[in-house]
Design an enzyme around this catalytic site. Structure first.
Site, PDB file in Angstrom:
ATOM      1  N   ILE A 155      44.044  48.920  36.006  1.00 10.93           N
ATOM      2  CA  ILE A 155      42.879  49.684  35.537  1.00 10.93           C
ATOM      3  C   ILE A 155      42.223  50.426  36.700  1.00 10.93           C
ATOM      4  O   ILE A 155      41.833  51.591  36.562  1.00 10.93           O
ATOM      5  CB  ILE A 155      41.872  48.751  34.827  1.00 10.93           C
ATOM      6  CG1 ILE A 155      42.511  48.182  33.548  1.00 10.93           C
ATOM      7  CG2 ILE A 155      40.580  49.491  34.502  1.00 10.93           C
ATOM      8  CD1 ILE A 155      41.714  47.079  32.882  1.00 10.93           C
ATOM      9  N   ASP A 174      40.643  45.677  47.901  1.00 11.28           N
ATOM     10  CA  ASP A 174      41.571  44.827  47.145  1.00 11.28           C
ATOM     11  C   ASP A 174      42.351  44.039  48.181  1.00 11.28           C
ATOM     12  O   ASP A 174      42.845  44.617  49.162  1.00 11.28           O
ATOM     13  CB  ASP A 174      42.522  45.710  46.294  1.00 11.28           C
ATOM     14  CG  ASP A 174      43.292  44.903  45.261  1.00 11.28           C
ATOM     15  OD1 ASP A 174      43.874  43.863  45.633  1.00 11.28           O
ATOM     16  OD2 ASP A 174      43.325  45.303  44.092  1.00 11.28           O
ATOM     17  N   PRO A 206      39.660  40.843  38.579  1.00 11.62           N
ATOM     18  CA  PRO A 206      39.416  39.732  37.648  1.00 11.62           C
ATOM     19  C   PRO A 206      38.271  38.863  38.145  1.00 11.62           C
ATOM     20  O   PRO A 206      37.965  38.864  39.334  1.00 11.62           O
ATOM     21  CB  PRO A 206      40.746  38.968  37.671  1.00 11.62           C
ATOM     22  CG  PRO A 206      41.421  39.346  38.927  1.00 11.62           C
ATOM     23  CD  PRO A 206      40.922  40.693  39.325  1.00 11.62           C
ATOM     24  N   ASN A 211      34.853  35.049  43.356  1.00 12.54           N
ATOM     25  CA  ASN A 211      34.067  36.297  43.339  1.00 12.54           C
ATOM     26  C   ASN A 211      32.966  36.298  42.276  1.00 12.54           C
ATOM     27  O   ASN A 211      32.461  37.348  41.919  1.00 12.54           O
ATOM     28  CB  ASN A 211      34.973  37.529  43.199  1.00 12.54           C
ATOM     29  CG  ASN A 211      35.731  37.536  41.879  1.00 12.54           C
ATOM     30  OD1 ASN A 211      35.366  36.839  40.940  1.00 12.54           O
ATOM     31  ND2 ASN A 211      36.779  38.339  41.793  1.00 12.54           N
ATOM     32  N   THR A 232      33.105  47.273  34.068  1.00 13.41           N
ATOM     33  CA  THR A 232      33.872  47.144  32.829  1.00 13.41           C
ATOM     34  C   THR A 232      34.861  45.996  32.972  1.00 13.41           C
ATOM     35  O   THR A 232      35.830  45.923  32.219  1.00 13.41           O
ATOM     36  CB  THR A 232      34.633  48.446  32.480  1.00 13.41           C
ATOM     37  OG1 THR A 232      35.518  48.761  33.556  1.00 13.41           O
ATOM     38  CG2 THR A 232      33.706  49.602  32.219  1.00 13.41           C
ATOM     39  N   SER A 233      34.615  45.105  33.949  1.00 13.91           N
ATOM     40  CA  SER A 233      35.603  44.052  34.207  1.00 13.91           C
ATOM     41  C   SER A 233      35.209  42.718  33.567  1.00 13.91           C
ATOM     42  O   SER A 233      35.710  42.378  32.499  1.00 13.91           O
ATOM     43  CB  SER A 233      35.829  43.905  35.705  1.00 13.91           C
ATOM     44  OG  SER A 233      36.997  43.157  35.923  1.00 13.91           O
ATOM     45  N   ARG A 234      34.317  41.982  34.196  1.00 13.22           N
ATOM     46  CA  ARG A 234      33.802  40.740  33.615  1.00 13.22           C
ATOM     47  C   ARG A 234      32.345  40.584  34.047  1.00 13.22           C
ATOM     48  O   ARG A 234      32.002  40.831  35.203  1.00 13.22           O
ATOM     49  CB  ARG A 234      34.612  39.521  34.072  1.00 13.22           C
ATOM     50  CG  ARG A 234      35.972  39.363  33.399  1.00 13.22           C
ATOM     51  CD  ARG A 234      35.860  39.039  31.901  1.00 13.22           C
ATOM     52  NE  ARG A 234      37.156  38.892  31.261  1.00 13.22           N
ATOM     53  CZ  ARG A 234      37.812  39.866  30.625  1.00 13.22           C
ATOM     54  NH1 ARG A 234      37.284  41.065  30.543  1.00 13.22           N
ATOM     55  NH2 ARG A 234      38.983  39.636  30.060  1.00 13.22           N
ATOM     56  N   ASP A 258      29.853  47.393  30.508  1.00 13.79           N
ATOM     57  CA  ASP A 258      30.590  47.140  29.266  1.00 13.79           C
ATOM     58  C   ASP A 258      30.755  45.634  29.063  1.00 13.79           C
ATOM     59  O   ASP A 258      31.191  45.192  28.008  1.00 13.79           O
ATOM     60  CB  ASP A 258      31.968  47.803  29.315  1.00 13.79           C
ATOM     61  CG  ASP A 258      32.725  47.660  28.001  1.00 13.79           C
ATOM     62  OD1 ASP A 258      32.134  48.027  26.955  1.00 13.79           O
ATOM     63  OD2 ASP A 258      33.863  47.181  28.001  1.00 13.79           O
ATOM     64  N   GLU A 263      27.522  37.575  27.351  1.00 13.10           N
ATOM     65  CA  GLU A 263      27.977  38.338  26.175  1.00 13.10           C
ATOM     66  C   GLU A 263      28.561  37.468  25.073  1.00 13.10           C
ATOM     67  O   GLU A 263      28.585  37.863  23.905  1.00 13.10           O
ATOM     68  CB  GLU A 263      29.014  39.398  26.582  1.00 13.10           C
ATOM     69  CG  GLU A 263      30.351  38.830  27.012  1.00 13.10           C
ATOM     70  CD  GLU A 263      31.367  39.935  27.342  1.00 13.10           C
ATOM     71  OE1 GLU A 263      31.073  40.775  28.205  1.00 13.10           O
ATOM     72  OE2 GLU A 263      32.441  39.936  26.720  1.00 13.10           O
ATOM     73  N   HIS A 295      31.539  45.486  25.276  1.00 19.28           N
ATOM     74  CA  HIS A 295      32.930  45.144  25.608  1.00 19.28           C
ATOM     75  C   HIS A 295      33.906  45.950  24.745  1.00 19.28           C
ATOM     76  O   HIS A 295      34.741  45.390  24.024  1.00 19.28           O
ATOM     77  CB  HIS A 295      33.185  43.635  25.425  1.00 19.28           C
ATOM     78  CG  HIS A 295      34.275  43.126  26.335  1.00 19.28           C
ATOM     79  ND1 HIS A 295      34.163  41.973  27.068  1.00 19.28           N
ATOM     80  CD2 HIS A 295      35.497  43.635  26.637  1.00 19.28           C
ATOM     81  CE1 HIS A 295      35.262  41.776  27.766  1.00 19.28           C
ATOM     82  NE2 HIS A 295      36.084  42.779  27.520  1.00 19.28           N
TER      83      HIS A 295
HETATM   84  P1  NAI Z   1      45.297  43.738  37.469  1.00 25.00           P
HETATM   85  O1  NAI Z   1      45.742  42.324  37.616  1.00 25.00           O
HETATM   86  O2  NAI Z   1      46.333  44.802  37.246  1.00 25.00           O
HETATM   87  O3  NAI Z   1      44.445  44.177  38.740  1.00 25.00           O
HETATM   88  C1  NAI Z   1      43.451  43.385  39.311  1.00 25.00           C
HETATM   89  C2  NAI Z   1      43.355  43.760  40.779  1.00 25.00           C
HETATM   90  O4  NAI Z   1      42.227  43.095  41.325  1.00 25.00           O
HETATM   91  C3  NAI Z   1      44.585  43.334  41.586  1.00 25.00           C
HETATM   92  O5  NAI Z   1      45.055  44.422  42.346  1.00 25.00           O
HETATM   93  C4  NAI Z   1      44.051  42.216  42.473  1.00 25.00           C
HETATM   94  O6  NAI Z   1      44.718  42.146  43.735  1.00 25.00           O
HETATM   95  C5  NAI Z   1      42.608  42.631  42.619  1.00 25.00           C
HETATM   96  N1  NAI Z   1      41.684  41.564  43.017  1.00 25.00           N
HETATM   97  C6  NAI Z   1      41.767  40.242  42.741  1.00 25.00           C
HETATM   98  N2  NAI Z   1      40.691  39.602  43.263  1.00 25.00           N
HETATM   99  C7  NAI Z   1      39.958  40.547  43.906  1.00 25.00           C
HETATM  100  C8  NAI Z   1      38.743  40.507  44.631  1.00 25.00           C
HETATM  101  N3  NAI Z   1      38.058  39.371  44.826  1.00 25.00           N
HETATM  102  N4  NAI Z   1      38.267  41.676  45.146  1.00 25.00           N
HETATM  103  C9  NAI Z   1      38.934  42.831  44.961  1.00 25.00           C
HETATM  104  N5  NAI Z   1      40.083  42.920  44.275  1.00 25.00           N
HETATM  105  C10 NAI Z   1      40.584  41.788  43.751  1.00 25.00           C
HETATM  106  O7  NAI Z   1      44.238  43.730  36.283  1.00 25.00           O
HETATM  107  P2  NAI Z   1      43.772  44.960  35.378  1.00 25.00           P
HETATM  108  O8  NAI Z   1      44.667  45.099  34.201  1.00 25.00           O
HETATM  109  O9  NAI Z   1      43.555  46.140  36.233  1.00 25.00           O
HETATM  110  O10 NAI Z   1      42.376  44.411  34.820  1.00 25.00           O
HETATM  111  C11 NAI Z   1      41.295  44.186  35.679  1.00 25.00           C
HETATM  112  C12 NAI Z   1      40.214  43.448  34.924  1.00 25.00           C
HETATM  113  O11 NAI Z   1      39.671  44.321  33.913  1.00 25.00           O
HETATM  114  C13 NAI Z   1      40.676  42.225  34.116  1.00 25.00           C
HETATM  115  O12 NAI Z   1      40.732  41.077  34.941  1.00 25.00           O
HETATM  116  C14 NAI Z   1      39.619  42.095  33.075  1.00 25.00           C
HETATM  117  O13 NAI Z   1      38.600  41.265  33.566  1.00 25.00           O
HETATM  118  C15 NAI Z   1      39.071  43.521  32.919  1.00 25.00           C
HETATM  119  N6  NAI Z   1      39.353  44.113  31.607  1.00 25.00           N
HETATM  120  C16 NAI Z   1      38.310  44.590  30.859  1.00 25.00           C
HETATM  121  C17 NAI Z   1      38.527  45.187  29.624  1.00 25.00           C
HETATM  122  C18 NAI Z   1      37.400  45.733  28.809  1.00 25.00           C
HETATM  123  O14 NAI Z   1      37.596  46.094  27.633  1.00 25.00           O
HETATM  124  N7  NAI Z   1      36.203  45.871  29.341  1.00 25.00           N
HETATM  125  C19 NAI Z   1      39.869  45.275  29.069  1.00 25.00           C
HETATM  126  C20 NAI Z   1      40.905  44.794  29.956  1.00 25.00           C
HETATM  127  C21 NAI Z   1      40.641  44.215  31.177  1.00 25.00           C
END
Ligand code: NAI
Length: 329
Positions: A155, A174, A206, A211, A232-234, A258, A263, A295
């Protein structure tokens, strides 16, 4: 396979019903979330299918296991809501949908940025009331400004791609470096540098125990005055109480959320006729420079279809005792 489908909503059921024609699973739809009070509903099924606000702690997993449940199918990417150790102890498989549409979340993220920056949410209300005053509506050019992306996985990378198109300078934090990020002209930076130099900060990592509340009063203090923050993450990545203090001083100029730490008790439900018992939520929703969405960043037709397809394929692998590459335990 008999599947208990928790936190069901009409748009989810439509997508899953369409894709289930290929599998023929027996799905029972429950509108309620899976948690301590509803876990018994899952007993007697082979699998539970759950979403972001279902709460699979050790007690819930124990009750499911006692009832014969062998598989937990997350229809989302994040799995911070599942006690993986408990699932391992219970011998349960946990599968997820690692990526269903990074672009859907990235586009919503940038939508929040542009809406906040150019006050489109206020313009929508003003023009409906024939108020064409532009006072208080001044934005800034995104072009030439610095975006700080925390977490550049699928993302984060999709977000970087759009922001590059807007002509922004890109900083990334990252722990894992990716050539695709560097190829985009983005620069990896320690958090301190990203905080100090970014005009817009967007979270895409994540939520982990390490974190939790990554953005808090100490990190806000290191940021530019008037910084825009998007999450938009958590929800747990941002300390909302500290964010309110930072909005009050002008340190945070715009906040787009988001996701929200509390939530679980709010989102995905119509609460419009209820008195919401959450002061932080009320404060946040009252600010003109804060936008909350429930969300929904993932919510596109393409993403729903991909979620259904991958989740049911994951369950098919488990039903056939085949290796599943989306298994996380
Ligand atoms: P991904 O696994 O492809 O990427 C996550 C990245 O974060 C990785 O490159 C990882 O190395 C990095 N990371 C891990 N810990 C970190 C830290 N402490 N500081 C900086 N970077 C760190 O995951 P993706 O698919 O990109 O999703 C990311 C997050 O988006 C998910 O974990 C989820 O929480 C959130 N999400 C939200 C949605 C929504 O509708 N609002 C929908 C889908 C995901």
């Amino acid at each position: 396979m008999n599947i208990a489908f928790f936190s069901n909503r009409p748009y989810m059921q439509a997508a899953f019903t369409e894709h289930n024609h290929r599998h023929g699973f027996n799905i029972t739809w429950f509108d309620v979330a899976l948690n301590d009070t509803t876990a018994l509903l899952g007993q007697g099924f082979d699998a539970v299918c759950v979403f972001v606000n279902d709460h699979l702690n050790a007690d819930v997993i124990r009750l499911l296991a006692e009832g014969g449940v062998r598989h937990i199918a997350l229809r989302c990417a994040g799995y911070n809501n599942v006690d993986l150790d408990a699932a391992n102890r219970a011998g349960m498989n946990v599968v997820r949908v690692p990526a269903y549409s990074p672009e859907a979340v990235a586009e919503h993220t940038v939508g929040l940025m542009l809406t906040l920056n150019r006050h489109i949410h206020k313009a929508y209300q003003r023009t409906r009331d024939a108020n064409f005053s532009l006072n208080g509506m001044v934005g800034f050019n995104m072009h030439g400004k610095t975006a700080g992306i925390i977490g550049a996985g699928k993302i984060g990378l999709a977000t970087l791609r759009i922001l590059k198109g807007l002509g922004m300078k890109l900083l990334v934090h990252d722990p894992v470096q990716d050539n695709a990020v560097l190829a985009m002209g983005a620069e990896y930076a320690p958090l301190e540098q990203l905080f100090a130099e970014s005009d817009v900060i967007s979270l895409h990592c994540p939520l982990t125990p390490d974190n939790y509340h990554l953005l808090n009063r100490h990190s806000f203090a290191q940021m530019k005055h008037g910084v825009m923050i998007i999450n938009t993450s958590r929800g747990g990545l941002l300390n909302a109480r500290d964010a309110i203090d930072a909005i009050n001083t002008g340190k945070i100029g715009h906040l787009g959320l988001d996701v929200y730490e509390e939530e679980e008790h709010l989102f995905f439900e119509d609460k419009s006729c209820q008195i919401i018992q959450d002061e932080i939520f009320h404060l946040l929703s009252a600010y003109p420079n804060v936008i909350l969405t429930g969300h929904q960043a993932f919510l596109t037709n393409e993403a729903l279809s991909a979620i259904a397809e991958v989740t049911l394929d994951n369950l098919q692998c488990l039903a056939d005792s085949l290796p599943c590459h989306n298994k996380i335990n």
